[in-house]
Scaffold this motif. Sequence first.
Motif, PDB file in Angstrom:
ATOM      1  N   THR A 229       0.844  -1.204   0.000  1.00 12.64           N
ATOM      2  CA  THR A 229       0.000   0.000   0.000  1.00 12.64           C
ATOM      3  C   THR A 229       0.876   1.248   0.000  1.00 12.64           C
ATOM      4  O   THR A 229       2.033   1.204   0.436  1.00 12.64           O
ATOM      5  CB  THR A 229      -0.922   0.019   1.225  1.00 12.64           C
ATOM      6  OG1 THR A 229      -0.122  -0.004   2.416  1.00 12.64           O
ATOM      7  CG2 THR A 229      -1.852  -1.183   1.215  1.00 12.64           C
ATOM      8  N   PRO A 230       0.347   2.380  -0.478  1.00  6.81           N
ATOM      9  CA  PRO A 230       1.133   3.613  -0.481  1.00  6.81           C
ATOM     10  C   PRO A 230       1.575   4.002   0.924  1.00  6.81           C
ATOM     11  O   PRO A 230       0.886   3.726   1.908  1.00  6.81           O
ATOM     12  CB  PRO A 230       0.169   4.655  -1.063  1.00  6.81           C
ATOM     13  CG  PRO A 230      -0.813   3.865  -1.850  1.00  6.81           C
ATOM     14  CD  PRO A 230      -0.980   2.574  -1.116  1.00  6.81           C
ATOM     15  N   LEU A 231       2.719   4.655   1.016  1.00  3.56           N
ATOM     16  CA  LEU A 231       3.238   5.096   2.303  1.00  3.56           C
ATOM     17  C   LEU A 231       2.369   6.215   2.876  1.00  3.56           C
ATOM     18  O   LEU A 231       1.805   7.023   2.143  1.00  3.56           O
ATOM     19  CB  LEU A 231       4.671   5.605   2.143  1.00  3.56           C
ATOM     20  CG  LEU A 231       5.720   4.597   1.689  1.00  3.56           C
ATOM     21  CD1 LEU A 231       7.058   5.297   1.483  1.00  3.56           C
ATOM     22  CD2 LEU A 231       5.866   3.466   2.692  1.00  3.56           C
ATOM     23  N   LEU A 232       2.286   6.266   4.196  1.00  2.00           N
ATOM     24  CA  LEU A 232       1.616   7.369   4.881  1.00  2.00           C
ATOM     25  C   LEU A 232       2.570   8.552   4.995  1.00  2.00           C
ATOM     26  O   LEU A 232       3.759   8.385   5.290  1.00  2.00           O
ATOM     27  CB  LEU A 232       1.160   6.943   6.276  1.00  2.00           C
ATOM     28  CG  LEU A 232      -0.053   6.012   6.364  1.00  2.00           C
ATOM     29  CD1 LEU A 232      -0.236   5.544   7.806  1.00  2.00           C
ATOM     30  CD2 LEU A 232      -1.310   6.722   5.877  1.00  2.00           C
ATOM     31  N   GLN A 233       2.047   9.755   4.776  1.00  2.00           N
ATOM     32  CA  GLN A 233       2.884  10.948   4.838  1.00  2.00           C
ATOM     33  C   GLN A 233       3.565  11.099   6.197  1.00  2.00           C
ATOM     34  O   GLN A 233       4.736  11.474   6.267  1.00  2.00           O
ATOM     35  CB  GLN A 233       2.053  12.192   4.527  1.00  2.00           C
ATOM     36  CG  GLN A 233       1.654  12.308   3.061  1.00  2.00           C
ATOM     37  CD  GLN A 233       0.837  13.553   2.799  1.00  2.00           C
ATOM     38  OE1 GLN A 233      -0.066  13.886   3.557  1.00  2.00           O
ATOM     39  NE2 GLN A 233       1.123  14.243   1.704  1.00  2.00           N
ATOM     40  N   ASN A 234       2.838  10.817   7.276  1.00  2.05           N
ATOM     41  CA  ASN A 234       3.427  10.977   8.606  1.00  2.05           C
ATOM     42  C   ASN A 234       4.586  10.015   8.832  1.00  2.05           C
ATOM     43  O   ASN A 234       5.574  10.360   9.490  1.00  2.05           O
ATOM     44  CB  ASN A 234       2.362  10.786   9.683  1.00  2.05           C
ATOM     45  CG  ASN A 234       1.414  11.964   9.782  1.00  2.05           C
ATOM     46  OD1 ASN A 234       1.712  13.063   9.305  1.00  2.05           O
ATOM     47  ND2 ASN A 234       0.254  11.748  10.372  1.00  2.05           N
ATOM     48  N   ASN A 235       4.499   8.808   8.306  1.00  3.35           N
ATOM     49  CA  ASN A 235       5.599   7.854   8.440  1.00  3.35           C
ATOM     50  C   ASN A 235       6.816   8.325   7.662  1.00  3.35           C
ATOM     51  O   ASN A 235       7.960   8.165   8.113  1.00  3.35           O
ATOM     52  CB  ASN A 235       5.168   6.466   7.955  1.00  3.35           C
ATOM     53  CG  ASN A 235       4.149   5.822   8.878  1.00  3.35           C
ATOM     54  OD1 ASN A 235       4.023   6.216  10.035  1.00  3.35           O
ATOM     55  ND2 ASN A 235       3.411   4.848   8.373  1.00  3.35           N
TER      56      ASN A 235
END
Length: 329
Positions: free
Chosen positions: A244-250
Amino acid sequence: MRLLDSLRAATPSSAQGRDQRDITLTAWLTGYVDGRREELQPGTLGKLEWHVALTQGHEVGDTPLGRLTPARLEAFYRHLMAGHKRSTVGDVAGLVKRALRRAVRHEIIPNNPADATELPRGRRADRERVAQILQAGDVQRLVKAAREDTLWPLWHLALSCGLRHGELLGLQWRDLSWAHQELSINRTVIVVNNRPTVGSPKTSSSERAIPLPGEVIATLRAWQTNPERPHSADGWLFCTASGTPLLQNNVRRSWKRLLGRAGLPNSIRIHDLRHTYASMLIAHGIDPRTVSDLLGHSDTRFTLSHYVHSERRARLRAARIEPSDLYRD
């Protein structure tokens, strides 16, 4: 339950059987945002829903439209300023003003009380953050540390192409043309309700094709064939172990760790790489129109006013030009 659904349930916007002037501010804002759902990007919609929710925690949210006054609104904005950035308060005030403008057009209220309001002055720390432009030495330190990072291809693209954070996370392998050595920007990935959400680029001019430097092409070829990188059935360049696409916060947390390894200030944002990229292009003699096109801006004036910053060495050279040379025929 989604945020707007919760607001709708808590503050019904139906005006049946009652004077429309008795509709509360929160109810009116909820209906206003709900009516624009189809035209808004998911990220924008989520932000507006949050702004509406902020009114629920203050008495102004329960105030009928017919009893709203500039004083009540200004008291609300002062309340917000205690816990939020001035830019957030300004965004909320803008939403209130636009929504009440519609109430005036619909002849629910005779005038817009938001037109007479003034935002409170924010403390120095609350003012807009000024972009930080990395100097050449800072970039070299960052690159040295980033080459050892698992997200090196992402950082390399950010430094070399000036992509927005969401544009970087929205890249898929099909967007890359090896034959033409260019990258097409077709989508963005943002976070809505703590989940990655695919949307369209910020504006129509943000959809663009970017020629890639040879060094970036080499980095991406190595990344594509790296057996240790996470793979995605949907072809995301940067994804989690589950595809899945990465989360911005991560990604931001990875960025903070990278800054620490590079010995750079923790206050530098990922978006500052975009400012740095634009400023360095101008410093190397690239014309503003081309820089604007590469960044995905429709107006060159916006690029120059927001993304191009003078370098200290250039300012020193300019300041030391003798008047006799400056005004020589």
